[in-house]
Design a protein around this motif. Structure first.
Motif, PDB file in Angstrom:
ATOM      1  N   TRP A  50       0.738  -5.994  -8.751  1.00 42.09           N
ATOM      2  CA  TRP A  50       0.524  -4.550  -8.636  1.00 42.09           C
ATOM      3  C   TRP A  50       0.533  -4.064  -7.191  1.00 42.09           C
ATOM      4  CZ3 TRP A  50       0.877  -1.054 -12.339  1.00 42.09           C
ATOM      5  CH2 TRP A  50       0.745  -1.452 -13.669  1.00 42.09           C
ATOM      6  N   GLY A  51       0.274  -4.962  -6.258  1.00 37.65           N
ATOM      7  CA  GLY A  51       0.212  -4.545  -4.862  1.00 37.65           C
ATOM      8  C   GLY A  51       1.468  -3.866  -4.372  1.00 37.65           C
ATOM      9  N   ASN A  52       2.636  -4.309  -4.836  1.00 39.46           N
ATOM     10  CA  ASN A  52       3.887  -3.686  -4.384  1.00 39.46           C
ATOM     11  C   ASN A  52       3.927  -2.205  -4.740  1.00 39.46           C
ATOM     12  OD1 ASN A  52       5.026  -6.059  -3.301  1.00 39.46           O
ATOM     13  ND2 ASN A  52       5.619  -6.743  -5.332  1.00 39.46           N
ATOM     14  N   GLU A  53       3.551  -1.871  -5.977  1.00 41.19           N
ATOM     15  CA  GLU A  53       3.563  -0.470  -6.399  1.00 41.19           C
ATOM     16  C   GLU A  53       2.453   0.321  -5.716  1.00 41.19           C
ATOM     17  OE1 GLU A  53       4.291   0.165 -10.690  1.00 41.19           O
ATOM     18  OE2 GLU A  53       4.477  -2.019 -10.775  1.00 41.19           O
ATOM     19  N   LEU A  54       1.302  -0.308  -5.555  1.00 39.44           N
ATOM     20  CA  LEU A  54       0.185   0.385  -4.917  1.00 39.44           C
ATOM     21  C   LEU A  54       0.501   0.712  -3.461  1.00 39.44           C
ATOM     22  CD1 LEU A  54      -2.742  -1.683  -6.444  1.00 39.44           C
ATOM     23  CD2 LEU A  54      -2.169   0.708  -6.961  1.00 39.44           C
ATOM     24  N   ARG A  55       1.120  -0.223  -2.741  1.00 44.94           N
ATOM     25  CA  ARG A  55       1.476   0.055  -1.342  1.00 44.94           C
ATOM     26  C   ARG A  55       2.465   1.205  -1.259  1.00 44.94           C
ATOM     27  NH1 ARG A  55       1.101  -5.628  -1.148  1.00 44.94           N
ATOM     28  NH2 ARG A  55       3.320  -5.893  -1.546  1.00 44.94           N
ATOM     29  N   ARG A  56       3.374   1.286  -2.230  1.00 40.84           N
ATOM     30  CA  ARG A  56       4.352   2.380  -2.222  1.00 40.84           C
ATOM     31  C   ARG A  56       3.678   3.721  -2.486  1.00 40.84           C
ATOM     32  NH1 ARG A  56       6.351   4.815  -6.442  1.00 40.84           N
ATOM     33  NH2 ARG A  56       5.737   3.133  -7.877  1.00 40.84           N
ATOM     34  N   VAL A  57       2.843   3.791  -3.495  1.00 40.22           N
ATOM     35  CA  VAL A  57       2.213   5.056  -3.888  1.00 40.22           C
ATOM     36  C   VAL A  57       1.198   5.528  -2.859  1.00 40.22           C
ATOM     37  CG1 VAL A  57       0.653   6.080  -5.607  1.00 40.22           C
ATOM     38  CG2 VAL A  57       2.605   4.703  -6.341  1.00 40.22           C
ATOM     39  N   LEU A  58       0.507   4.570  -2.203  1.00 39.40           N
ATOM     40  CA  LEU A  58      -0.579   4.926  -1.296  1.00 39.40           C
ATOM     41  C   LEU A  58      -0.162   4.893   0.171  1.00 39.40           C
ATOM     42  CD1 LEU A  58      -3.426   2.949  -3.094  1.00 39.40           C
ATOM     43  CD2 LEU A  58      -2.869   5.381  -3.298  1.00 39.40           C
ATOM     44  N   ALA A  59       1.121   4.744   0.444  1.00 41.09           N
ATOM     45  CA  ALA A  59       1.593   4.782   1.829  1.00 41.09           C
ATOM     46  C   ALA A  59       1.291   6.142   2.450  1.00 41.09           C
ATOM     47  CB  ALA A  59       3.094   4.495   1.878  1.00 41.09           C
ATOM     48  N   GLU A  60       1.082   6.145   3.770  1.00 40.54           N
ATOM     49  CA  GLU A  60       0.715   7.398   4.444  1.00 40.54           C
ATOM     50  C   GLU A  60       1.762   8.484   4.250  1.00 40.54           C
ATOM     51  OE1 GLU A  60      -0.330   7.062   8.521  1.00 40.54           O
ATOM     52  OE2 GLU A  60      -1.936   5.604   8.176  1.00 40.54           O
ATOM     53  N   ASP A  61       3.034   8.098   4.180  1.00 40.05           N
ATOM     54  CA  ASP A  61       4.093   9.101   4.047  1.00 40.05           C
ATOM     55  C   ASP A  61       4.519   9.325   2.593  1.00 40.05           C
ATOM     56  OD1 ASP A  61       5.225   6.632   3.659  1.00 40.05           O
ATOM     57  OD2 ASP A  61       6.923   6.942   5.022  1.00 40.05           O
ATOM     58  N   ALA A  62       3.787   8.736   1.635  1.00 41.54           N
ATOM     59  CA  ALA A  62       4.143   8.920   0.225  1.00 41.54           C
ATOM     60  C   ALA A  62       3.742  10.327  -0.231  1.00 41.54           C
ATOM     61  CB  ALA A  62       3.437   7.875  -0.635  1.00 41.54           C
ATOM     62  N   PRO A  63       4.545  10.978  -1.081  1.00 42.01           N
ATOM     63  CA  PRO A  63       4.194  12.318  -1.564  1.00 42.01           C
ATOM     64  C   PRO A  63       2.975  12.263  -2.487  1.00 42.01           C
ATOM     65  CG  PRO A  63       6.119  11.471  -2.733  1.00 42.01           C
ATOM     66  CD  PRO A  63       5.830  10.498  -1.636  1.00 42.01           C
ATOM     67  N   ASP A  64       2.207  13.336  -2.499  1.00 38.08           N
ATOM     68  CA  ASP A  64       1.049  13.439  -3.395  1.00 38.08           C
ATOM     69  C   ASP A  64       1.545  13.950  -4.744  1.00 38.08           C
ATOM     70  OD1 ASP A  64      -1.505  13.625  -4.463  1.00 38.08           O
ATOM     71  OD2 ASP A  64      -1.814  15.649  -3.665  1.00 38.08           O
ATOM     72  N   GLU A  65       1.682  13.041  -5.695  1.00 32.87           N
ATOM     73  CA  GLU A  65       2.250  13.368  -6.999  1.00 32.87           C
ATOM     74  C   GLU A  65       1.337  12.899  -8.117  1.00 32.87           C
ATOM     75  OE1 GLU A  65       6.994  12.785  -5.891  1.00 32.87           O
ATOM     76  OE2 GLU A  65       5.867  11.124  -6.776  1.00 32.87           O
ATOM     77  N   PRO A  66       1.519  13.440  -9.330  1.00 31.49           N
ATOM     78  CA  PRO A  66       0.764  12.920 -10.477  1.00 31.49           C
ATOM     79  C   PRO A  66       1.020  11.431 -10.655  1.00 31.49           C
ATOM     80  CG  PRO A  66       1.838  14.987 -11.043  1.00 31.49           C
ATOM     81  CD  PRO A  66       2.371  14.593  -9.702  1.00 31.49           C
ATOM     82  N   ALA A  72     -10.695  -1.857 -10.004  1.00 34.72           N
ATOM     83  CA  ALA A  72      -9.478  -1.299  -9.420  1.00 34.72           C
ATOM     84  C   ALA A  72      -8.296  -1.845 -10.199  1.00 34.72           C
ATOM     85  CB  ALA A  72      -9.359  -1.672  -7.949  1.00 34.72           C
ATOM     86  N   LEU A  73      -7.226  -1.072 -10.258  1.00 35.33           N
ATOM     87  CA  LEU A  73      -6.009  -1.558 -10.910  1.00 35.33           C
ATOM     88  C   LEU A  73      -5.536  -2.841 -10.237  1.00 35.33           C
ATOM     89  CD1 LEU A  73      -3.607  -1.230 -12.839  1.00 35.33           C
ATOM     90  CD2 LEU A  73      -2.558   0.305 -11.144  1.00 35.33           C
ATOM     91  N   GLY A  74      -5.626  -2.901  -8.907  1.00 33.99           N
ATOM     92  CA  GLY A  74      -5.226  -4.112  -8.187  1.00 33.99           C
ATOM     93  C   GLY A  74      -5.601  -4.023  -6.726  1.00 33.99           C
ATOM     94  N   ARG A  75      -5.467  -5.154  -6.040  1.00 37.08           N
ATOM     95  CA  ARG A  75      -5.642  -5.157  -4.590  1.00 37.08           C
ATOM     96  C   ARG A  75      -4.357  -4.693  -3.939  1.00 37.08           C
ATOM     97  NH1 ARG A  75      -7.625 -10.466  -5.921  1.00 37.08           N
ATOM     98  NH2 ARG A  75      -9.893 -10.618  -5.767  1.00 37.08           N
ATOM     99  N   ILE A  76      -4.489  -4.020  -2.829  1.00 32.57           N
ATOM    100  CA  ILE A  76      -3.296  -3.511  -2.165  1.00 32.57           C
ATOM    101  C   ILE A  76      -2.469  -4.651  -1.581  1.00 32.57           C
ATOM    102  CG2 ILE A  76      -4.132  -3.158   0.204  1.00 32.57           C
ATOM    103  CD1 ILE A  76      -2.963  -0.181  -0.280  1.00 32.57           C
ATOM    104  N   THR A  77      -3.080  -5.845  -1.461  1.00 34.00           N
ATOM    105  CA  THR A  77      -2.356  -7.018  -0.951  1.00 34.00           C
ATOM    106  C   THR A  77      -1.854  -7.925  -2.068  1.00 34.00           C
ATOM    107  OG1 THR A  77      -4.491  -8.145  -0.729  1.00 34.00           O
ATOM    108  CG2 THR A  77      -3.603  -7.073   1.236  1.00 34.00           C
ATOM    109  N   ASP A  78      -2.021  -7.529  -3.335  1.00 33.63           N
ATOM    110  CA  ASP A  78      -1.551  -8.338  -4.455  1.00 33.63           C
ATOM    111  C   ASP A  78      -0.037  -8.522  -4.399  1.00 33.63           C
ATOM    112  OD1 ASP A  78      -4.021  -8.708  -5.535  1.00 33.63           O
ATOM    113  OD2 ASP A  78      -3.819  -7.208  -7.122  1.00 33.63           O
ATOM    114  N   ILE A  79       0.438  -9.622  -5.012  1.00 34.14           N
ATOM    115  CA  ILE A  79       1.890  -9.809  -5.114  1.00 34.14           C
ATOM    116  C   ILE A  79       2.429  -9.197  -6.402  1.00 34.14           C
ATOM    117  CG2 ILE A  79       2.006 -11.846  -3.663  1.00 34.14           C
ATOM    118  CD1 ILE A  79       1.921 -13.587  -6.139  1.00 34.14           C
TER     119      ILE A  79
END
Length: 718
Positions: A561-577, A552-559
């Motif tokens: 990559w985790g910040n970017e992953l939580r943003r992109v994978l949030a429930e209300d995040a848009p589905d984008e490339p 995986a690129l990172g853990r969602i709890t990482d300090i």
């Protein structure tokens, strides 16, 4: 005619003996505090039940060790101490032995010694028996050993008693079992409960629970001021994880002594420890994932000052006793000022000055929300569980219950423990059974506890932003009536920690956090009891169908990559490339993978929520890596597997019955393997239970792939 004993003389003699035992425990200069003596007298002379709420380092353990010595001299049975952590047990046993008190422990790490310990208790050769709260509801211990212990105990001690109350910051359902233990005690057995972190509400709740089965209706409560004169509290607000890591590397060497760096997640602890070691600081990671022997070695290394710090999660918490601990730094804010006070209380017990620094992060609230899923389940889920147990012909293990109740295992186990304490279920040999007793879902109480947790989180944010004394703030959160300005914290003195960091260290921290890639271990065993879900899977997953180790690129709890992953994978995040930075991170994961055979093709997982993201990631990796794009696995229906199941068994059933490798995909895989044999990458956005990728890999292996390597943006592990 006999002359009546003089109570004053008796009390004086008792205190003299108590002082002698204290000196044996703590040294020739030790003297009892007045509240210590009040508690000892209440236990030994009056056989009362008492709750002592005093700051860390005040000497609560001295109360029960001195009381034990006095009670044993009277011919009473051994003291039973319910103690939450192995680290605490080890420290307490060492302290007891120094005072000539023979102490033994019963816990999960010394099962081979249990029978010998029971025999020595029966022979009167044990003065103190320390028991973990989880042991209280072990069927064999509860039914065979506990009744004898309760009947013969000279004193019962409940350490870290705030855990008894669900209003407390660290409520543990196993601790509620203590109420039953107290109710069954013979008349006249004194009881002591101790804690350093209880506000008025928790104090009242614990005191009330201590009255279970007692002749007297009142619990003696001794509550003292919570001031810690050695602590210098401060906050340093830094803009991002890079700055916080570089701040640690730059400032820890200048702080006297050794200490603890607390993090909010396992991955943050491991990541921070790696960076600090790279920067020349000798530190060790300490988490719930650390091997027990490694934990013990790490504790010893800190106690002996052979390391600068342990970088730890809350797994290093209650009971760790190092009087000369010089600092506690938090990389991220805990959810509660009360738990924060408890953790910083590890420092400065035996030194004049200890530094306490909080480095809050903007992502802290997101991490709190991520871990907020352990609240008590909704009523329909609880009722469903009770119905399943009522209909079962034999006890059901947690693994079998997972096939019928949609809860993750940890949350299911927590719920069962609460129901056990409430009398609705019982743990027996072989699993759990329903008792058939009436049970009421206390909606109002659960809602109030949840609201209290939210207030604590807001208070933690207020602590960070306060322009008044920080120690006074924490003491008021604990309802300390004597809370006043300390005159030592950064607000009181106007001396704040600098937020400047060396550019070279900042670059080193940025490079460290930017390193992508974390392993994703393959599933090797099907869950137990899948036949209950009409799925014919059991035992080990055959090697010819198993996925390889993924990345995986990172853990969602990482300090990092985790910040970017939580943003992109949030429930209300848009589905984008996938964005370019994240794509390049995944490319670097591939470049450093170190596989035996380079992949030859790429397959995408079907996604109901993020089809654009997953499809784009797979396509661009195919192009950049010159890998054959094979398309995607698919679901039998357009809606996919349906509403997501939360536990392992039910999620597997969902995926297994809905995920397919269509004829065209199978044909492409076969053609590629005939011309260019090699592994396939299986691309997805996030791996949680791991069953989607496990089933997807099995389908591709059946289609002819010699190896399938999962590749995701995030993993929820850690």
């Amino acid at each position: 005619m006999a002359t009546p004993a003089d109570p004053t003389t008796d009390t004086t003699a008792l205190r003299e003996r108590a002082e002698e035992h204290l000196r044996a425990l703590a040294g020739d200069s030790a003297r009892l505090r007045e509240d210590q003596w009040t508690a000892i007298h209440a236990l030994v002379a009056e056989h009362r039940r008492a709750l002592v709420v005093q700051r860390t380092g005040w000497g609560k353990s001295a109360v029960y060790f001195v009381a034990t010595a006095l009670r044993r001299a009277e011919g009473a049975g051994p003291t039973v101490i319910v103690s939450p952590l192995l680290a605490l047990m080890r420290n307490q046993i060492a302290a007891a032995e120094r005072a000539g008190i023979r102490a033994h422990t019963i816990n999960s790490t010394n099962t081979t010694a249990w029978e010998q310990t029971y025999a020595e208790v029966a022979q009167g050769r044990v003065d103190v028996l320390l028991v973990s709260p989880e042991r209280l509801n072990n069927p064999e211990f509860r039914d065979r050993v506990l009744p004898e212990l309760a009947a013969g105990a000279g004193l019962v001690v409940i350490d870290e008693a705030h855990c008894v109350s669900d209003w407390g910051h660290d409520f543990r359902p196993d601790y509620r079992r203590i109420r039953s233990l107290l109710h069954d005690l013979p008349d006249g057995v004194p009881v002591l409960a101790t804690t350093a972190t209880a506000n008025e509400r928790v104090t009242h709740d614990v005191a009330e629970q201590l009255q279970a089965g007692a002749e007297r209706a009142d619990t003696l409560v001794l509550r003292g001021p919570l001031e810690r004169e050695s602590l210098r509290l401060g906050v340093a607000e830094l803009p991002d994880p890079t700055a916080r890591l570089s701040w640690l590397a730059e400032h820890l060497p200048d702080i006297a002594g050794s200490g603890i760096v607390y993090t909010l997640t396992v991955s943050a602890a491991e990541e921070t420890a790696r960076f600090l070691n790279e920067q020349g600081l000798k530190v060790l990671a300490y988490t719930g994932r650390t091997d027990p022997d490694e934990r013990r070695a790490a504790e010893d290394a800190l106690l002996d000052n052979r390391v600068k710090a342990l970088v730890a999660t809350s797994a290093l918490g209650m009971g760790f006793d190092k009087p000369d601990l010089g600092f506690v730094v938090h990389l991220g804010a805990p959810q509660s000022p009360i738990s924060y006070y408890q953790q910083v209380g590890r420092a400065g017990r035996g030194v004049d000055r200890a530094e306490v620094v909080l480095l809050p992060g903007r992502e802290d609230v997101q991490i709190w929300e991520y871990f907020a899923g352990l609240s008590f389940p909704p009523e329909d889920t609880v009722r469903e569980t009770l119905a399943v147990l009522a209909e079962a012909e034999k006890p059901l293990s947690v693994a079998h219950l997972e096939t019928r109740v949609d809860l993750r295992r940890t949350r299911l186990e927590q719920m069962l423990k609460v129901l056990d304490v409430d009398g609705a279920v019982q743990r027996v040999r072989g699993g759990w059974v329903g008792t058939g007793r009436p049970w009421t879902y206390d909606t109002e109480r659960y809602a109030q506890v949840s609201a209290a947790r939210e207030r604590e989180q807001r208070a933690m944010l207020d602590y960070i932003a306060t322009d008044t004394c920080r120690m006074e703030f924490l003491r008021r959160q604990l309802d300390d009536p004597e809370a006043t300005a300390c005159g030592r914290c950064d607000v009181c003195t106007g001396r704040y920690w600098t937020t400047d960091v060396d550019s070279g260290r900042r670059k080193a921290a940025a490079d460290h956090l930017d390193r992508p890639g974390t392993p994703v271990a393959p599933r090797r065993q099907w869950p137990t009891g899948m036949s209950a879900l009409s799925v014919d899977l059991s035992g080990k997953i055959p090697e010819n169908l198993r996925a390889g180790e993924g990345r995986a690129l990172g853990r969602i709890t990482d300090i990092g990559w985790g910040n970017e992953l939580r943003r992109v994978l949030a429930e209300d995040a848009p589905d984008e490339p996938v964005d370019e930075r994240m794509l390049q991170g995944v490319v670097r994961v591939l470049a450093t993978w170190g596989w035996e055979n380079r992949p030859v093709g790429v397959v995408a997982m079907p996604s109901v929520t993020r089809p654009t993201l997953v499809g784009d990631l797979a396509a661009r990796l195919s192009s950049l890596g010159r890998l054959v794009p094979l398309g995607s696995l698919s679901y039998r229906t357009d809606n996919g597997p349906g509403p997501r199941r939360h536990n392992s068994a039910m999620r597997l059933e969902q995926v297994y019955t809905s995920l397919v490798a269509g004829p065209e995909l199978q044909e492409r895989v076969a053609e590629l393997q005939a011309s260019t044999p090699g592994p396939l990458l299986l691309v997805d956005d996030v791996v949680d239970t791991g069953w989607s990728l496990t089933v997807g890999a099995a389908l591709l292996r059946r289609a002819g792939a010699p190896e399938v390597l999962p590749l995701t943006l995030a993993t929820t592990g850690g």
